[in-house]
Write a protein that holds these residues in place. Structure first.
Motif, PDB file in Angstrom:
ATOM      1  N   VAL A   1      -1.581   5.822 -14.174  1.00 35.54           N
ATOM      2  CA  VAL A   1      -0.426   5.008 -13.807  1.00 35.54           C
ATOM      3  C   VAL A   1       0.502   4.927 -15.014  1.00 35.54           C
ATOM      4  N   PHE A   2       1.722   5.401 -14.859  1.00 31.62           N
ATOM      5  CA  PHE A   2       2.700   5.397 -15.943  1.00 31.62           C
ATOM      6  C   PHE A   2       3.631   4.187 -15.790  1.00 31.62           C
ATOM      7  N   VAL A   3       3.653   3.338 -16.795  1.00 29.60           N
ATOM      8  CA  VAL A   3       4.490   2.127 -16.750  1.00 29.60           C
ATOM      9  C   VAL A   3       5.900   2.488 -17.215  1.00 29.60           C
ATOM     10  N   GLU A   4       6.866   2.380 -16.314  1.00 33.34           N
ATOM     11  CA  GLU A   4       8.234   2.801 -16.609  1.00 33.34           C
ATOM     12  C   GLU A   4       9.157   1.630 -16.951  1.00 33.34           C
ATOM     13  N   GLU A   5       8.999   0.513 -16.230  1.00 36.17           N
ATOM     14  CA  GLU A   5       9.829  -0.669 -16.484  1.00 36.17           C
ATOM     15  C   GLU A   5       9.021  -1.917 -16.154  1.00 36.17           C
ATOM     16  N   VAL A   6       9.211  -2.988 -16.923  1.00 41.30           N
ATOM     17  CA  VAL A   6       8.580  -4.279 -16.627  1.00 41.30           C
ATOM     18  C   VAL A   6       9.604  -5.377 -16.872  1.00 41.30           C
ATOM     19  N   TYR A   7       9.781  -6.252 -15.886  1.00 40.43           N
ATOM     20  CA  TYR A   7      10.706  -7.373 -16.007  1.00 40.43           C
ATOM     21  C   TYR A   7       9.978  -8.677 -15.685  1.00 40.43           C
ATOM     22  N   VAL A   8      10.331  -9.733 -16.391  1.00 42.35           N
ATOM     23  CA  VAL A   8       9.903 -11.069 -16.008  1.00 42.35           C
ATOM     24  C   VAL A   8      11.035 -11.693 -15.207  1.00 42.35           C
TER      25      VAL A   8
ATOM     26  N   VAL B   1       0.858  -1.188   0.000  1.00 37.32           N
ATOM     27  CA  VAL B   1       0.000   0.000   0.000  1.00 37.32           C
ATOM     28  C   VAL B   1       0.891   1.235   0.000  1.00 37.32           C
ATOM     29  N   GLN B   2       0.608   2.170  -0.904  1.00 38.72           N
ATOM     30  CA  GLN B   2       1.276   3.469  -0.895  1.00 38.72           C
ATOM     31  C   GLN B   2       0.179   4.537  -0.832  1.00 38.72           C
ATOM     32  N   PRO B   3      -0.040   5.146   0.364  1.00 35.30           N
ATOM     33  CA  PRO B   3      -1.163   6.069   0.518  1.00 35.30           C
ATOM     34  C   PRO B   3      -0.948   7.451  -0.084  1.00 35.30           C
ATOM     35  N   ALA B   4       0.277   7.783  -0.516  1.00 29.43           N
ATOM     36  CA  ALA B   4       0.518   9.090  -1.134  1.00 29.43           C
ATOM     37  C   ALA B   4      -0.284   9.199  -2.431  1.00 29.43           C
TER      38      ALA B   4
ATOM     39  N   GLY C   1      16.265 -10.286 -10.421  1.00 32.14           N
ATOM     40  CA  GLY C   1      15.923 -11.643 -10.821  1.00 32.14           C
ATOM     41  C   GLY C   1      14.484 -12.003 -10.546  1.00 32.14           C
ATOM     42  N   GLU C   2      13.670 -11.025 -10.124  1.00 33.53           N
ATOM     43  CA  GLU C   2      12.260 -11.257  -9.820  1.00 33.53           C
ATOM     44  C   GLU C   2      11.378 -10.549 -10.846  1.00 33.53           C
ATOM     45  N   PRO C   3      10.151 -11.029 -11.039  1.00 29.28           N
ATOM     46  CA  PRO C   3       9.213 -10.281 -11.882  1.00 29.28           C
ATOM     47  C   PRO C   3       8.911  -8.945 -11.215  1.00 29.28           C
ATOM     48  N   GLN C   4       8.987  -7.884 -11.957  1.00 29.54           N
ATOM     49  CA  GLN C   4       8.938  -6.563 -11.331  1.00 29.54           C
ATOM     50  C   GLN C   4       8.317  -5.543 -12.285  1.00 29.54           C
ATOM     51  N   VAL C   5       7.481  -4.687 -11.734  1.00 34.23           N
ATOM     52  CA  VAL C   5       6.958  -3.561 -12.491  1.00 34.23           C
ATOM     53  C   VAL C   5       7.336  -2.282 -11.745  1.00 34.23           C
ATOM     54  N   VAL C   6       7.825  -1.321 -12.485  1.00 38.30           N
ATOM     55  CA  VAL C   6       8.154  -0.017 -11.934  1.00 38.30           C
ATOM     56  C   VAL C   6       7.173   0.983 -12.539  1.00 38.30           C
ATOM     57  N   PHE C   7       6.449   1.676 -11.683  1.00 40.31           N
ATOM     58  CA  PHE C   7       5.441   2.608 -12.183  1.00 40.31           C
ATOM     59  C   PHE C   7       5.384   3.854 -11.304  1.00 40.31           C
ATOM     60  N   SER C   8       4.928   4.934 -11.889  1.00 41.06           N
ATOM     61  CA  SER C   8       4.615   6.148 -11.139  1.00 41.06           C
ATOM     62  C   SER C   8       3.146   6.463 -11.368  1.00 41.06           C
TER      63      SER C   8
ATOM     64  N   ARG D   1       6.409   7.025  -6.945  1.00 37.62           N
ATOM     65  CA  ARG D   1       7.007   6.020  -7.832  1.00 37.62           C
ATOM     66  C   ARG D   1       7.151   4.734  -7.030  1.00 37.62           C
ATOM     67  N   VAL D   2       6.765   3.602  -7.633  1.00 36.11           N
ATOM     68  CA  VAL D   2       6.684   2.335  -6.911  1.00 36.11           C
ATOM     69  C   VAL D   2       7.431   1.251  -7.686  1.00 36.11           C
ATOM     70  N   VAL D   3       8.149   0.402  -6.962  1.00 37.09           N
ATOM     71  CA  VAL D   3       8.752  -0.813  -7.517  1.00 37.09           C
ATOM     72  C   VAL D   3       8.050  -1.992  -6.854  1.00 37.09           C
ATOM     73  N   PHE D   4       7.447  -2.878  -7.650  1.00 34.27           N
ATOM     74  CA  PHE D   4       6.582  -3.916  -7.106  1.00 34.27           C
ATOM     75  C   PHE D   4       6.861  -5.260  -7.774  1.00 34.27           C
ATOM     76  N   ASN D   5       7.068  -6.290  -6.951  1.00 28.81           N
ATOM     77  CA  ASN D   5       7.163  -7.663  -7.440  1.00 28.81           C
ATOM     78  C   ASN D   5       5.737  -8.185  -7.612  1.00 28.81           C
ATOM     79  N   TYR D   6       5.272  -8.238  -8.874  1.00 30.05           N
ATOM     80  CA  TYR D   6       3.865  -8.560  -9.117  1.00 30.05           C
ATOM     81  C   TYR D   6       3.554 -10.045  -8.966  1.00 30.05           C
ATOM     82  N   ASP D   7       4.521 -10.865  -8.582  1.00 33.27           N
ATOM     83  CA  ASP D   7       4.233 -12.236  -8.168  1.00 33.27           C
ATOM     84  C   ASP D   7       3.644 -12.270  -6.761  1.00 33.27           C
ATOM     85  N   ASN D   8       3.844 -11.203  -5.996  1.00 31.31           N
ATOM     86  CA  ASN D   8       3.377 -11.146  -4.607  1.00 31.31           C
ATOM     87  C   ASN D   8       1.975 -10.563  -4.510  1.00 31.31           C
TER      88      ASN D   8
END
Length: 303
Positions: A268-275, A171-174, A282-289, A178-185
């Motif tokens: 939501v702006f998609v900045e980076e996506v990794y599998v 949760v980011q209440p702001a 080394g984790e699935p990750q989405v970086v967004f603002s 900008r958020v970095v999130f492991n979308y497997d979680n």
């Protein structure tokens, strides 16, 4: 309202702001309304010493100079209000707003008081909304309810794992961040914002450089895709984008538009996506603002 008579244009700007505040339920005291020919202006300014009033200080460069050097009516008002400020150092009775003030300075007697920035011309709506919320005592970032103590609710040995898996971690209440999130979680879900400006984003893998976002969470009314958009002002009217699908696939450099059940909007702006194994961890990750406007409007022009 406390202000300096910088110019006729500035005097009329203050009048316009005061009028809008009154229309929105703020009982503004203004010299243009509350004095007549022959009125004792010093007596009017002494009302600043009355602690039942809050004071909006329109901090232009001229206002700051006069307040700091105790000149004219501004200096007199400063003399009236300073004793009450000294008696309540934690108070918030004076609200500085910046106008025609490139350096962004506020008078020294206000210390490091938080201000609202009205320097844009026209001023941005989010600045006015922030001021209005404060004057009406509405929390801009609502305090979440107090949760249970995990050490009392479960065995102490299990507390570490329970806290680690708690959805509150995602949760980011702001209202912009900008958020970095492991979308497997957390089933791919991440919550942005708070209270009626809260949005649950549901991410699902779509391959390297892309991510699926769905409208499945119960607080989401619709989603839409804005391709090749990286700034809020590029969106225009968010309501003009197609929101007929449950799933949207965003690539890096795209934006997702969300509308929640309270009729608030977020971009939501998609900045980076990794599998897995392609990213730095080394984790699935989405970086967004993201940006969540303060007002219920699909117009992102001034955000």
């Amino acid at each position: 309202m406390s202000y300096s008579w910088d110019s006729e244009e500035h005097i009329n700007w203050v009048l316009q702001l005061a009028t809008r505040l009154r229309v929105n339920g703020v009982d503004v005291v203004l010299d243009r309304w509350d004095t007549d020919l022959g009125s004792d202006l010093s007596l009017f300014m002494e009302r600043a010493a009355d602690t039942s009033y809050r004071i909006i200080a329109v901090a232009t460069e001229t206002y700051v100079k006069k307040a700091d050097s105790a000149e004219g009516g501004v200096g007199y008002e400063r003399k009236m209000v300073t004793p009450s400020l000294m008696a309540d150092l934690r108070g918030n009775r004076v609200v500085p707003i910046l106008r025609d003030n490139p350096a962004g300075r506020i008078p020294r007697f206000l210390g490091a008081a938080r201000f609202v920035d009205f320097r844009d011309n026209p001023y941005v709506e989010s600045a006015y909304f922030e001021l209005l919320q404060d004057l009406h005592g509405v929390e801009p970032t609502p305090r979440p309810p107090l949760g249970r103590n995990p050490f009392l609710a479960i065995k102490h040995d299990d507390a570490r794992q329970t806290v680690r898996e708690d959805p509150a971690r995602y949760v980011q209440p702001a209202f912009s961040e900008r958020v970095v999130f492991n979308y497997d979680n957390n089933d791919g879900r991440y919550v942005i914002g708070a209270a009626d400006r809260s949005f649950t984003i549901s991410f699902h893998t779509a391959g390297y450089g892309a991510i699926h976002v769905t409208s499945d969470p119960s607080d989401i009314a619709s989603i839409a895709l804005a391709p090749h958009v990286s700034r809020p002002e590029e969106i225009g009217d968010a309501g003009s984008y197609d929101a007929s699908s449950r799933v949207r696939t965003a690539h890096v450099g795209d934006a997702i538009l969300l509308r929640n059940r309270n009729e608030h909007w977020a971009v939501v702006f998609v900045e980076e996506v990794y599998v897995r194994d392609t990213g730095p961890t080394g984790e699935p990750q989405v970086v967004f603002s993201y940006v969540i406007p303060a007002v219920r409007s699909s117009d992102f022009t001034d955000q």
